[in-house]
Design a protein around this motif. Structure first.
Motif, PDB file in Angstrom:
ATOM      1  N   GLU A  23       0.802  -1.226   0.000  1.00  0.00           N
ATOM      2  CA  GLU A  23       0.000   0.000   0.000  1.00  0.00           C
ATOM      3  C   GLU A  23       0.835   1.277   0.000  1.00  0.00           C
ATOM      4  OE1 GLU A  23      -2.402  -0.384   3.458  1.00  0.00           O
ATOM      5  OE2 GLU A  23      -3.487  -2.147   2.711  1.00  0.00           O
ATOM      6  N   ARG A  24       2.051   1.240   0.579  1.00  0.00           N
ATOM      7  CA  ARG A  24       2.742   2.501   0.846  1.00  0.00           C
ATOM      8  C   ARG A  24       4.143   2.595   0.247  1.00  0.00           C
ATOM      9  NH1 ARG A  24       2.052   5.700   6.161  1.00  0.00           N
ATOM     10  NH2 ARG A  24       2.575   7.196   4.522  1.00  0.00           N
ATOM     11  N   THR A  25       4.592   1.594  -0.485  1.00  0.00           N
ATOM     12  CA  THR A  25       5.936   1.642  -1.055  1.00  0.00           C
ATOM     13  C   THR A  25       5.935   1.199  -2.507  1.00  0.00           C
ATOM     14  OG1 THR A  25       6.650  -0.631  -0.577  1.00  0.00           O
ATOM     15  CG2 THR A  25       6.841   0.971   1.223  1.00  0.00           C
ATOM     16  N   THR A  26       7.003   1.519  -3.205  1.00  0.00           N
ATOM     17  CA  THR A  26       7.270   0.950  -4.528  1.00  0.00           C
ATOM     18  C   THR A  26       8.715   0.446  -4.536  1.00  0.00           C
ATOM     19  OG1 THR A  26       8.050   3.064  -5.454  1.00  0.00           O
ATOM     20  CG2 THR A  26       5.697   2.565  -5.661  1.00  0.00           C
ATOM     21  N   GLY A  27       8.971  -0.577  -5.315  1.00  0.00           N
ATOM     22  CA  GLY A  27      10.325  -1.070  -5.504  1.00  0.00           C
ATOM     23  C   GLY A  27      10.799  -2.094  -4.505  1.00  0.00           C
ATOM     24  N   PHE A  28       9.943  -2.519  -3.573  1.00  0.00           N
ATOM     25  CA  PHE A  28      10.468  -3.377  -2.520  1.00  0.00           C
ATOM     26  C   PHE A  28      10.763  -4.799  -2.999  1.00  0.00           C
ATOM     27  CE2 PHE A  28      11.034  -5.533   1.462  1.00  0.00           C
ATOM     28  CZ  PHE A  28      11.668  -4.569   2.230  1.00  0.00           C
ATOM     29  N   ASP A  29      10.082  -5.249  -4.013  1.00  0.00           N
ATOM     30  CA  ASP A  29      10.382  -6.595  -4.509  1.00  0.00           C
ATOM     31  C   ASP A  29      11.819  -6.685  -5.012  1.00  0.00           C
ATOM     32  OD1 ASP A  29       7.923  -7.592  -3.859  1.00  0.00           O
ATOM     33  OD2 ASP A  29       7.066  -7.346  -5.865  1.00  0.00           O
ATOM     34  N   ASP A  30      12.295  -5.630  -5.660  1.00  0.00           N
ATOM     35  CA  ASP A  30      13.683  -5.609  -6.121  1.00  0.00           C
ATOM     36  C   ASP A  30      14.641  -5.615  -4.928  1.00  0.00           C
ATOM     37  OD1 ASP A  30      12.933  -5.568  -8.780  1.00  0.00           O
ATOM     38  OD2 ASP A  30      12.949  -3.379  -8.905  1.00  0.00           O
ATOM     39  N   VAL A  31      14.296  -4.871  -3.882  1.00  0.00           N
ATOM     40  CA  VAL A  31      15.121  -4.857  -2.674  1.00  0.00           C
ATOM     41  C   VAL A  31      15.160  -6.244  -2.049  1.00  0.00           C
ATOM     42  CG1 VAL A  31      15.273  -3.968  -0.310  1.00  0.00           C
ATOM     43  CG2 VAL A  31      14.789  -2.403  -2.212  1.00  0.00           C
ATOM     44  N   ARG A  32      14.013  -6.874  -1.987  1.00  0.00           N
ATOM     45  CA  ARG A  32      13.910  -8.212  -1.396  1.00  0.00           C
ATOM     46  C   ARG A  32      14.855  -9.188  -2.118  1.00  0.00           C
ATOM     47  NH1 ARG A  32       8.993  -9.887   1.089  1.00  0.00           N
ATOM     48  NH2 ARG A  32       7.909  -8.345  -0.201  1.00  0.00           N
ATOM     49  N   ARG A  33      14.856  -9.118  -3.426  1.00  0.00           N
ATOM     50  CA  ARG A  33      15.743 -10.001  -4.186  1.00  0.00           C
ATOM     51  C   ARG A  33      17.213  -9.652  -3.953  1.00  0.00           C
ATOM     52  NH1 ARG A  33      11.312  -9.738  -7.856  1.00  0.00           N
ATOM     53  NH2 ARG A  33      12.068  -7.784  -8.746  1.00  0.00           N
ATOM     54  N   SER A  34      17.484  -8.368  -3.806  1.00  0.00           N
ATOM     55  CA  SER A  34      18.880  -7.934  -3.683  1.00  0.00           C
ATOM     56  C   SER A  34      19.516  -8.363  -2.371  1.00  0.00           C
ATOM     57  CB  SER A  34      18.967  -6.407  -3.820  1.00  0.00           C
ATOM     58  OG  SER A  34      18.459  -5.747  -2.668  1.00  0.00           O
ATOM     59  N   VAL A  35      18.729  -8.550  -1.303  1.00  0.00           N
ATOM     60  CA  VAL A  35      19.305  -8.942  -0.010  1.00  0.00           C
ATOM     61  C   VAL A  35      19.310 -10.460   0.184  1.00  0.00           C
ATOM     62  CG1 VAL A  35      18.617  -6.767   1.053  1.00  0.00           C
ATOM     63  CG2 VAL A  35      17.114  -8.769   1.275  1.00  0.00           C
ATOM     64  N   ALA A  36      18.827 -11.190  -0.803  1.00  0.00           N
ATOM     65  CA  ALA A  36      18.724 -12.645  -0.652  1.00  0.00           C
ATOM     66  C   ALA A  36      20.088 -13.298  -0.419  1.00  0.00           C
ATOM     67  CB  ALA A  36      18.053 -13.249  -1.886  1.00  0.00           C
ATOM     68  N   GLY A  37      21.142 -12.680  -0.937  1.00  0.00           N
ATOM     69  CA  GLY A  37      22.469 -13.270  -0.789  1.00  0.00           C
ATOM     70  C   GLY A  37      23.214 -12.843   0.461  1.00  0.00           C
ATOM     71  N   TRP A  38      22.593 -12.035   1.290  1.00  0.00           N
ATOM     72  CA  TRP A  38      23.287 -11.553   2.488  1.00  0.00           C
ATOM     73  C   TRP A  38      22.870 -12.373   3.707  1.00  0.00           C
ATOM     74  CZ3 TRP A  38      27.479  -8.724   2.779  1.00  0.00           C
ATOM     75  CH2 TRP A  38      27.839  -7.948   1.675  1.00  0.00           C
ATOM     76  N   TRP A  39      23.240 -13.661   3.680  1.00  0.00           N
ATOM     77  CA  TRP A  39      22.955 -14.526   4.814  1.00  0.00           C
ATOM     78  C   TRP A  39      23.895 -14.153   5.976  1.00  0.00           C
ATOM     79  CZ3 TRP A  39      24.821 -15.906   0.057  1.00  0.00           C
ATOM     80  CH2 TRP A  39      26.156 -16.324   0.003  1.00  0.00           C
ATOM     81  N   PRO A  40      23.565 -14.522   7.208  1.00  0.00           N
ATOM     82  CA  PRO A  40      24.309 -14.047   8.381  1.00  0.00           C
ATOM     83  C   PRO A  40      25.794 -14.358   8.358  1.00  0.00           C
ATOM     84  CG  PRO A  40      22.232 -15.018   9.052  1.00  0.00           C
ATOM     85  CD  PRO A  40      22.357 -15.287   7.592  1.00  0.00           C
ATOM     86  N   GLU A  41      26.171 -15.524   7.878  1.00  0.00           N
ATOM     87  CA  GLU A  41      27.586 -15.879   7.872  1.00  0.00           C
ATOM     88  C   GLU A  41      28.377 -15.008   6.895  1.00  0.00           C
ATOM     89  OE1 GLU A  41      25.384 -18.850   9.883  1.00  0.00           O
ATOM     90  OE2 GLU A  41      25.086 -18.020   7.858  1.00  0.00           O
ATOM     91  N   ARG A  42      27.754 -14.602   5.811  1.00  0.00           N
ATOM     92  CA  ARG A  42      28.428 -13.687   4.888  1.00  0.00           C
ATOM     93  C   ARG A  42      28.605 -12.320   5.539  1.00  0.00           C
ATOM     94  NH1 ARG A  42      26.166 -11.191  -0.846  1.00  0.00           N
ATOM     95  NH2 ARG A  42      28.105 -10.105  -1.415  1.00  0.00           N
ATOM     96  N   VAL A  43      27.575 -11.873   6.226  1.00  0.00           N
ATOM     97  CA  VAL A  43      27.674 -10.597   6.945  1.00  0.00           C
ATOM     98  C   VAL A  43      28.791 -10.665   7.987  1.00  0.00           C
ATOM     99  CG1 VAL A  43      26.471  -8.972   8.457  1.00  0.00           C
ATOM    100  CG2 VAL A  43      25.241 -10.063   6.567  1.00  0.00           C
ATOM    101  N   GLU A  44      28.897 -11.797   8.668  1.00  0.00           N
ATOM    102  CA  GLU A  44      29.943 -11.963   9.675  1.00  0.00           C
ATOM    103  C   GLU A  44      31.324 -11.837   9.048  1.00  0.00           C
ATOM    104  OE1 GLU A  44      31.551 -15.247  12.949  1.00  0.00           O
ATOM    105  OE2 GLU A  44      29.562 -15.461  12.051  1.00  0.00           O
TER     106      GLU A  44
END
Length: 695
Positions: A245-266
């Motif tokens: 209802e209140r945003t645009t573009g979030f599906d692209d963001v969702r896909r973009s963070v898919a590869g940032w699992w916790p161990e990679r962030v660590e």
């Protein structure tokens, strides 16, 4: 007694000034003002001692002009000084064009000064070369806010809303030391059962309050945000109805963070995967989450992207526009907010209008009584402007109001060289700052208690500083300086000397803009303890909280924007193996031009904070002299050995000459913010504490 506000940070704490007689002349006694809602009578050490420059022996009280033969500064009258400046500006403009003269302002200037300085540059000088030190304050958050929300206001809600959140995530802020009266809101949050998450490479006084402390590698706040959003999405904790209802573009963001699992962030940030999961679970189970960023997250070559990542997190949870939740930026300088809204930033006109927008140019030109086509276009950003001084095609003269560039600029040795290459440097200041000491002309101007004017605090609350005492004989306001030079340059436009008259003109120029002050007056500010913008007319109540119904975009939706981590512009290597970060300490403010001269605030000088493991590796103990070097310079200072900083990181406060000779001038591509907060450094032991003391 006069009710007014503190001269320092963006809280703009309410205070009362009581002039009284003392040995050596009149002094200003600071008293608590419990009625102002931001600080409720509380002040930090800087606020309580704010009257310390009144009658100070280093106070400038007469114009100074440098003799071209001897190189010495000598006192002259105001007419002689202003005539000289106008004459030399005219010569340079005739020989090299309008852009040969530049203006550099400050985030501590009142709205009236910032407004008229921008008008002076565009109308009296015709130059596009104007920017200000606020570019180094929160420009990355401003860029991100404009992109995501369609508007830039540090906090889109009153500061007191912090107390009512369930979780506050504080990214890159040592609030308890940089804005001590604001820490009460964190304490009240926790007293009522709320939780505090602090993200900072150092365990600070603020971090000691945290329920969860994450200490990432400097420059990696962005992947921490990406990893948290990844976990929240994987857990099904995002607010899908809100996103639809209140945003645009979030599906692209969702896909973009898919590869940032916790161990990679660590691996990238040094934050343990389990700690990241624990914070994500806390956010997922909370109804009101507030994310606040500050300079630690923003002063990077990826500062805008970092802020956008944290905004995406707040949007994903459905928090922006929700009561007692959302995203906000903790502005640093006293008028860091208002200072950029009304025209001293290279790409903006009053009301936060963009200078390349034809409609914006037409509106402002109409208020100023000039042809829109006569207004210059966008100029260089702050560091780019300074780096071009004295170079081929760059400005040959610089007028500085409210900034101590020699201390505050990144890669400061290079900037100092550029200042020394100028044909004319004019500095308006209250003391002989390190920048004023290089000037050809120094103009003594009023300080905060000696003049009236408005400021816009971190909440978007426009407040009024009231004049409490007359300035010393021989001192003039910046408004007088601007008007005097404009007249001598033959400019027929109006430059009011009275701040209230200047504010009324500012209100007209801002009308209809994103930062609309049209309905704000001095009388309203006095009656209402400040007025929140936007306030488009006299009947409007002001806007304490933004985004409840819509964002300031064409379709009313927030923009979720894809960002990814590239890392700091300069990474450690064999020659420079540790991270250097900089910041503030409790007793000092910005370049220290004022606070370093107040006896009650002079606790210590510059120091180097490092972990015991690193100290042991170089053979240093607490108090020993160490040398820090980067690819741009070196400094020597006493070591402060603490277990509260990462072993791969050193910290140096930036209030003294030296720290910013080390910092990197790599710029954020969107905000043009320099990367103050991280660069590669080396550290070595120089001398024992006993030997340092003996010398």
């Amino acid at each position: 007694m006069t009710d007014t506000h503190c001269p320092y940070c963006s809280l703009q704490c309410g205070m009362t000034l009581a002039p009284r007689r003392a040995r050596g002349g009149a002094v200003l006694e600071v008293r608590a003002r419990p009625d102002f809602p931001v600080n409720e009578g509380a002040l930090c050490r800087k606020g309580w001692t704010a009257g310390g420059l009144r009658g100070h022996r280093e106070r400038l009280t007469t114009p100074l002009v440098r003799d071209r033969t001897t190189g010495e500064l000598s006192a002259v009258g105001w007419d002689e000084a202003l005539d000289l400046v106008a004459e030399r500006i005219t010569e340079l403009r005739t020989a090299s064009g309008d852009d040969s003269v530049a203006v550099f302002g400050g985030g501590g200037l009142t709205n009236e000064k910032a407004y008229l300085l921008g008008k002076f540059a565009r109308v009296a000088l015709g130059t596009s070369q104007i920017d200000y030190n606020g570019r180094w304050c929160m420009s990355s958050a401003a860029s991100a806010g404009n992109q995501a929300f369609g508007v830039d206001r540090g906090l889109p809600f009153p500061l007191s809303d912090v107390e009512q959140a369930d979780v506050v995530v504080l990214v890159g802020s040592n609030l308890a030391e940089t804005m001590p009266p604001a820490a009460r809101h964190l304490d009240r949050l926790r007293e009522r059962g709320g939780r505090l998450v602090v993200i900072d490479p150092r365990l600070t006084t603020t971090g000691e309050r945290a329920d969860h402390l994450l200490q990432p590698v400097p420059g990696t706040d962005l992947p921490v945000a990406l990893g948290l959003l990844h976990l929240l999405d994987a857990a099904g904790a995002l607010d899908e109805d809100y996103l639809a209802e209140r945003t645009t573009g979030f599906d692209d963001v969702r896909r973009s963070v898919a590869g940032w699992w916790p161990e990679r962030v660590e691996r990238v940030s040094g934050i343990a995967a389990d700690d990241l999961r624990e914070v994500a679970a806390l956010l997922a189970g909370s109804e009101r989450v507030m994310v606040l960023t500050a300079r630690g997250a923003e002063q990077h070559s990826q500062g805008t992207a970092t802020v956008l990542a944290w905004i995406n997190l707040a949007l994903g949870l459905g928090m922006c526009g929700k009561p007692f939740a959302g995203y906000g930026c903790l502005t640093g300088q006293g008028n860091g907010q208002g200072g950029r809204e009304h025209g001293q930033k290279s790409d903006q006109l009053p009301g936060y209008r963009m200078i390349d927008d034809p409609a914006a140019r037409a509106h402002v030109a109409g208020v100023w009584g000039v042809d829109p086509d006569s207004l210059p276009g966008p100029g260089r950003s702050a560091y780019e402007l300074l780096d071009a001084l004295g170079a081929d095609g760059g400005p040959r003269a610089l007028l500085v109001h409210g900034s101590n560039i020699v201390v505050s600029a990144p890669n400061a040795t290079q900037v100092t060289d550029r200042l020394e290459a100028l044909d004319l440097l004019v500095v308006a200041d209250i003391v002989m700052s390190e920048t004023a000491a290089l000037a050809d002309v120094v103009l003594p101007v009023t300080q905060w208690a000696e003049e009236s004017g408005t400021m816009t605090n971190l909440e978007g609350r426009v407040i009024l500083r009231e004049q409490a005492v007359a300035p010393p004989e021989g001192v003039r306001s910046d408004l007088d300086v601007i008007a005097g030079l404009a007249s001598r340059l033959g400019c027929e436009a109006s430059f009011p000397l009275d701040p209230e008259e200047a504010f009324a003109e500012l209100a007209l120029a801002s009308a209809g803009g994103r930062a609309d002050y049209a309905g704000i007056t001095y009388d309203r500010i006095r009656a209402e303890q400040g007025v929140f913008w936007p306030c488009p007319d006299a009947a409007h109540p002001g806007t304490p909280r933004l985004f409840a119904d819509a964002f300031a975009t064409a379709d009313g939706r927030a923009r979720a924007l894809v960002v990814d981590h590239a890392g700091a512009a300069e990474q450690p290597d064999a020659d420079y193996p540790v991270h250097l970060t900089t910041g503030r300490v409790l007793a000092q403010y910005q370049s220290g031009a004022q606070t370093r001269r107040i006896t009650d605030l002079v606790d210590e000088g510059i120091f180097v904070e490092l972990h015991p493991m690193l100290a042991g590796r170089i053979g240093a103990r607490d108090g020993d002299q160490v040398e820090v070097s980067t690819r741009r310079g070196a400094l020597k200072a006493p070591a402060r050995v603490v277990s509260t900083i990462r072993p791969d990181t050193i910290f140096v406060p930036f209030h003294w000459v030296g720290a910013n000779r080390l910092t990197n001038d790599a710029l954020d591509p969107m905000s043009r913010m320099p990367e103050f907060k991280v660069c590669a450094a080396a550290i070595r032991h120089v001398a024992s504490a006993q030997r340092v003391g003996a010398s």
